[in-house]
Design a protein around this motif. Sequence first.
Motif, PDB file in Angstrom:
ATOM      1  N   LEU A  64     -24.586  48.338  -0.552  1.00  0.00           N
ATOM      2  CA  LEU A  64     -24.288  46.936  -0.268  1.00  0.00           C
ATOM      3  C   LEU A  64     -22.961  46.531  -0.893  1.00  0.00           C
ATOM      4  O   LEU A  64     -22.145  45.839  -0.269  1.00  0.00           O
ATOM      5  N   SER A  65     -22.715  46.996  -2.111  1.00  0.00           N
ATOM      6  CA  SER A  65     -21.459  46.688  -2.788  1.00  0.00           C
ATOM      7  C   SER A  65     -20.275  47.327  -2.066  1.00  0.00           C
ATOM      8  O   SER A  65     -19.205  46.723  -1.940  1.00  0.00           O
ATOM      9  N   SER A  66     -20.473  48.551  -1.563  1.00  0.00           N
ATOM     10  CA  SER A  66     -19.387  49.234  -0.848  1.00  0.00           C
ATOM     11  C   SER A  66     -19.049  48.536   0.462  1.00  0.00           C
ATOM     12  O   SER A  66     -17.905  48.572   0.918  1.00  0.00           O
ATOM     13  N   GLN A  67     -20.054  47.902   1.074  1.00  0.00           N
ATOM     14  CA  GLN A  67     -19.829  47.199   2.336  1.00  0.00           C
ATOM     15  C   GLN A  67     -19.096  45.875   2.136  1.00  0.00           C
ATOM     16  O   GLN A  67     -18.401  45.404   3.037  1.00  0.00           O
ATOM     17  N   SER A  68     -19.258  45.295   0.955  1.00  0.00           N
ATOM     18  CA  SER A  68     -18.723  43.956   0.722  1.00  0.00           C
ATOM     19  C   SER A  68     -17.622  43.897  -0.327  1.00  0.00           C
ATOM     20  O   SER A  68     -16.919  42.894  -0.431  1.00  0.00           O
ATOM     21  N   SER A  69     -17.501  44.981  -1.129  1.00  0.00           N
ATOM     22  CA  SER A  69     -16.580  44.989  -2.277  1.00  0.00           C
ATOM     23  C   SER A  69     -16.923  43.878  -3.268  1.00  0.00           C
ATOM     24  O   SER A  69     -16.041  43.297  -3.902  1.00  0.00           O
ATOM     25  N   MET A  70     -18.220  43.580  -3.387  1.00  0.00           N
ATOM     26  CA  MET A  70     -18.692  42.529  -4.284  1.00  0.00           C
ATOM     27  C   MET A  70     -19.748  43.073  -5.245  1.00  0.00           C
ATOM     28  O   MET A  70     -20.264  44.177  -5.068  1.00  0.00           O
ATOM     29  N   THR A  71     -20.072  42.268  -6.245  1.00  0.00           N
ATOM     30  CA  THR A  71     -21.145  42.599  -7.183  1.00  0.00           C
ATOM     31  C   THR A  71     -22.492  42.334  -6.520  1.00  0.00           C
ATOM     32  O   THR A  71     -22.695  41.289  -5.895  1.00  0.00           O
ATOM     33  N   THR A  72     -23.414  43.290  -6.641  1.00  0.00           N
ATOM     34  CA  THR A  72     -24.739  43.150  -6.038  1.00  0.00           C
ATOM     35  C   THR A  72     -25.806  43.219  -7.125  1.00  0.00           C
ATOM     36  O   THR A  72     -25.630  43.891  -8.147  1.00  0.00           O
ATOM     37  N   GLN A  73     -26.925  42.522  -6.879  1.00  0.00           N
ATOM     38  CA  GLN A  73     -27.973  42.420  -7.893  1.00  0.00           C
ATOM     39  C   GLN A  73     -29.352  42.407  -7.240  1.00  0.00           C
ATOM     40  O   GLN A  73     -29.496  41.966  -6.097  1.00  0.00           O
ATOM     41  N   PHE A  74     -30.337  42.872  -8.006  1.00  0.00           N
ATOM     42  CA  PHE A  74     -31.732  42.792  -7.573  1.00  0.00           C
ATOM     43  C   PHE A  74     -32.551  42.223  -8.718  1.00  0.00           C
ATOM     44  O   PHE A  74     -32.365  42.596  -9.881  1.00  0.00           O
ATOM     45  N   GLY A  75     -33.459  41.295  -8.394  1.00  0.00           N
ATOM     46  CA  GLY A  75     -34.296  40.700  -9.429  1.00  0.00           C
ATOM     47  C   GLY A  75     -35.663  40.334  -8.903  1.00  0.00           C
ATOM     48  O   GLY A  75     -35.922  40.392  -7.695  1.00  0.00           O
ATOM     49  N   ILE A  76     -36.545  39.969  -9.829  1.00  0.00           N
ATOM     50  CA  ILE A  76     -37.882  39.507  -9.464  1.00  0.00           C
ATOM     51  C   ILE A  76     -38.109  38.137 -10.090  1.00  0.00           C
ATOM     52  O   ILE A  76     -37.419  37.745 -11.039  1.00  0.00           O
ATOM     53  N   LEU A  77     -39.099  37.423  -9.564  1.00  0.00           N
ATOM     54  CA  LEU A  77     -39.410  36.079 -10.037  1.00  0.00           C
ATOM     55  C   LEU A  77     -40.506  36.128 -11.090  1.00  0.00           C
ATOM     56  O   LEU A  77     -41.518  36.801 -10.920  1.00  0.00           O
ATOM     57  N   ASN A  87     -48.288  40.463  -5.344  1.00  0.00           N
ATOM     58  CA  ASN A  87     -48.069  39.276  -6.179  1.00  0.00           C
ATOM     59  C   ASN A  87     -46.698  39.256  -6.858  1.00  0.00           C
ATOM     60  O   ASN A  87     -46.490  38.500  -7.800  1.00  0.00           O
ATOM     61  N   THR A  88     -45.774  40.082  -6.397  1.00  0.00           N
ATOM     62  CA  THR A  88     -44.428  40.101  -6.965  1.00  0.00           C
ATOM     63  C   THR A  88     -43.415  39.848  -5.863  1.00  0.00           C
ATOM     64  O   THR A  88     -43.447  40.504  -4.830  1.00  0.00           O
ATOM     65  N   ILE A  89     -42.534  38.879  -6.103  1.00  0.00           N
ATOM     66  CA  ILE A  89     -41.475  38.567  -5.148  1.00  0.00           C
ATOM     67  C   ILE A  89     -40.156  39.063  -5.715  1.00  0.00           C
ATOM     68  O   ILE A  89     -39.828  38.809  -6.870  1.00  0.00           O
ATOM     69  N   GLY A  90     -39.398  39.782  -4.906  1.00  0.00           N
ATOM     70  CA  GLY A  90     -38.080  40.237  -5.306  1.00  0.00           C
ATOM     71  C   GLY A  90     -37.013  39.587  -4.444  1.00  0.00           C
ATOM     72  O   GLY A  90     -37.308  38.907  -3.458  1.00  0.00           O
ATOM     73  N   ALA A  91     -35.754  39.797  -4.820  1.00  0.00           N
ATOM     74  CA  ALA A  91     -34.633  39.303  -4.015  1.00  0.00           C
ATOM     75  C   ALA A  91     -33.404  40.138  -4.331  1.00  0.00           C
ATOM     76  O   ALA A  91     -33.290  40.736  -5.400  1.00  0.00           O
ATOM     77  N   ILE A  92     -32.487  40.158  -3.382  1.00  0.00           N
ATOM     78  CA  ILE A  92     -31.241  40.903  -3.516  1.00  0.00           C
ATOM     79  C   ILE A  92     -30.091  39.949  -3.220  1.00  0.00           C
ATOM     80  O   ILE A  92     -30.225  39.057  -2.377  1.00  0.00           O
ATOM     81  N   SER A  93     -28.971  40.110  -3.944  1.00  0.00           N
ATOM     82  CA  SER A  93     -27.886  39.144  -3.777  1.00  0.00           C
ATOM     83  C   SER A  93     -26.520  39.801  -3.871  1.00  0.00           C
ATOM     84  O   SER A  93     -26.372  40.918  -4.379  1.00  0.00           O
TER      85      SER A  93
END
Length: 257
Positions: free
Chosen positions: A90-103, A209-215
């Motif tokens: 994802l970072s290579s496609q956008s040249s941006m910082t990418t992150q994954f987290g849970i709530l 019961n776990t929600i994740g997200a990518i940004s």
Amino acid sequence: MTYVKSANRVMEILQLVNVYPRGLTLSEICEKMGMPKSSTHELLHAMEQQNFLQLDDKKYRIGIRVFELGQTASRNLDLLQAIRPHLKWLSSQSSMTTQFGILDNTDVIYLSKIKNHEGIAVESQAGARMPAHATALGKAMLSLLPEEILLANYSSLVFEKFTPNTIGSVSELRDRLKEVRDKKFAEDHEEFTKGVFCISVPVPGIRANTIGAISISMPEEHWKQVEREKIVENLRLAGTRILEDAKTYYGQSSFSN
């Protein structure tokens, strides 16, 4: 013995017994721990009943439950390693910082991050917590919560303002989350850090019961030029791949319908 003290003792006993694979007797544990026999025996009995310890020939050894937890922890680490290639892609496609987290209630816990040299310094780090209402990751995940859970978590919360753009009330949060549900992605317009913009999509069902997200995070000059539709498309693709890997590591039975 208080609950906290008992919990600490349980962990200390597990660490002690783990050092002695041939096992330790009650007397040996009491001597090494400096604990009275009566309370120690109660703890050991409870740990044996829950299979955290096993008792053979009057000696306590690590039980099968610890092995099971260790296997789960190992799978969790494997999953984190599996997430990183998708963040890198994802970072290579956008040249941006990418992150994954849970709530976690009203917080985002960041599990993994790929920093791109063309991106911007983002304050999050793996293992860090940030308020969900002030991040794109957080809003993406909050948008999936039932209304009653959202209100239970936020009705008495004092909303901390990090920038002038940070959400400041429950009513404002509900309005923003409606927008997220309509668009199916969340945005952060300098709401936690001045000069930082983010786009995020949820990854529901990373585990039961776990929600994740990518940004993706970017500076203002990139935000004005970026093709948002393409970013969202890539985020969703990476999220789908992460979910597929999660099912591999955790097993299909761990996922809610």
